[in-house]
Write a protein that holds these residues in place. Structure first.
Motif: not given
Length: 366
Positions: A40, A67, A96, A124, A145, A148-149, A151, A155
């Motif tokens: 990231l 994202a 992201v 990402f 993506l 992504a939430r 992590y 972030l």
């Protein structure tokens, strides 16, 4: 007298030098902590708005994570635009995306209507998900993506709290109110429950009941039964939530989520009739009876579940956040309440992303 003046000058010089050295050291520490082994990596960071705009907005920084995939980039742009124009708070967007989208995103953000946004672009790395997701390029919800939430602390490593929003939302009130959602002690996140009063149950064809745990998890599997989670427990929507990142890190939520992702690859723990996002089941497991609730008006959803209009114009106007979750996105050919969404859409300066409408020629003429 001359000696005294010289001593004072030397002391001042040393103080300034010391201050600059500390500033440089702090900067390097931040740069190093931003880079992490999860792939990231920060690409851009716009650190400050013009002084006039900074003076007009409150000092409190609000981190909003979103994202931005290339094929849905217009959605992310509209969401950020609506958030920015409804608050005086100091919002910083943590966007992201993937490497091949960065140039497109950067050009779009530099256009006239969006140039004052404060943002940070993060790349990402899909390799993070190896062994945790059964890759299926035909399914949109298996795209990198989407996860992504999971992590969030990576972030926004310096924030104690953050908001995550999907790219298919429009905000119609001050995001500060959502940010200030109270979280109970020990809770790492607050979600919108699917049994709330503003979101009536919608039948999802071929998917069974998508409003409780039974609709997302396979209770025939021993691994699920051992968890002793009641099948009729109300599920929640992970497309909009507020996270206490201190608790998230303390409870190692990311590792817990990755554990259940990997187990699903091995044992297929999700419901076979699952129609919702595959990001939901691991969140349901990890946050079972361990999450707070956000105001239902801050996630009025299912606007994308059908082409018809399920809410009255008055209710749509009163909603604080509108969510087009479902197959019918507001930038697509068949969608509801497109006129509300288009108020915040900023046309793509490259022309690569364009709205698809039933009567495209008439729309373009308009």
């Amino acid at each position: 007298v001359n000696i005294s003046i010289l001593v004072v000058a030397v002391v001042i010089f040393l103080l300034v030098l010391h201050h600059n050295f500390l500033g440089l050291s702090d900067f390097l520490k931040r740069e190093l902590s931003d880079s992490n082994p999860l792939g990231l990596q920060p690409i851009d960071f716009i650190p400050a708005a013009p002084q006039r705009l900074a003076d007009e907005r409150n000092d409190k920084e609000i981190s909003v994570v979103i994202a931005a995939s290339d094929e849905r980039l217009g959605g992310a742009i509209a969401a950020m635009n609506s958030i920015y124009h409804h608050t005086r708070s100091n919002v910083v967007f943590h966007i992201v995306t993937l490497n091949d989208t960065v140039d497109h995103l950067r050009l779009w953000l530099s256009s006239t209507g969006l140039k004052n946004l404060r943002y940070r672009i993060l790349n990402f790395d899909p390799r993070v998900l190896e062994g945790k997701v059964q890759a299926d390029p035909q399914k949109a919800d298996t795209k990198p993506l989407t996860f992504a939430r999971f992590y969030l602390p990576n972030l926004v490593p310096h924030a104690e709290k953050a908001i995550y929003v999907d790219d298919d939302v429009i905000v119609q009130d001050d995001i500060l109110e959502l940010y200030n959602t109270p979280l109970k002690p020990g809770h790492a996140a607050a979600f919108s429950d699917d049994c709330d009063s503003t979101t009536n149950k919608v039948a999802v064809r071929g998917a069974g009941n998508q409003y409780n745990y039974l609709g997302f998890l396979d209770y025939k599997k021993e691994t699920i039964r051992k968890l002793a989670m009641k099948a009729n427990t109300c599920s929640f929507n992970p497309g909009v939530f507020v996270a206490n990142l201190t608790e998230w890190k303390s409870q190692n939520i990311t590792k817990q989520l990755e554990k259940w992702m990997a187990l699903n690859v091995e044992e297929e723990l999700y419901s076979r009739t699952l129609a919702g996002s595959i990001t939901t089941p691991p969140l349901l497991i990890v946050f079972y009876k361990q999450h707070s609730s956000i105001d239902p008006m801050w996630n009025v959803r299912h606007l994308g579940s059908s082409a018809g209009k399920r809410y009255s114009p008055q209710f749509v106007k009163a909603a604080k956040l509108l969510h087009w979750n479902g197959h019918f996105k507001p930038w697509g050919r068949t969608a509801s309440y497109t006129e509300v969404w288009e108020k915040w859409y900023v046309p793509d300066p490259t022309g690569k992303f364009s709205l698809i409408r039933r009567h495209s020629e008439a729309y373009e003429a308009k």
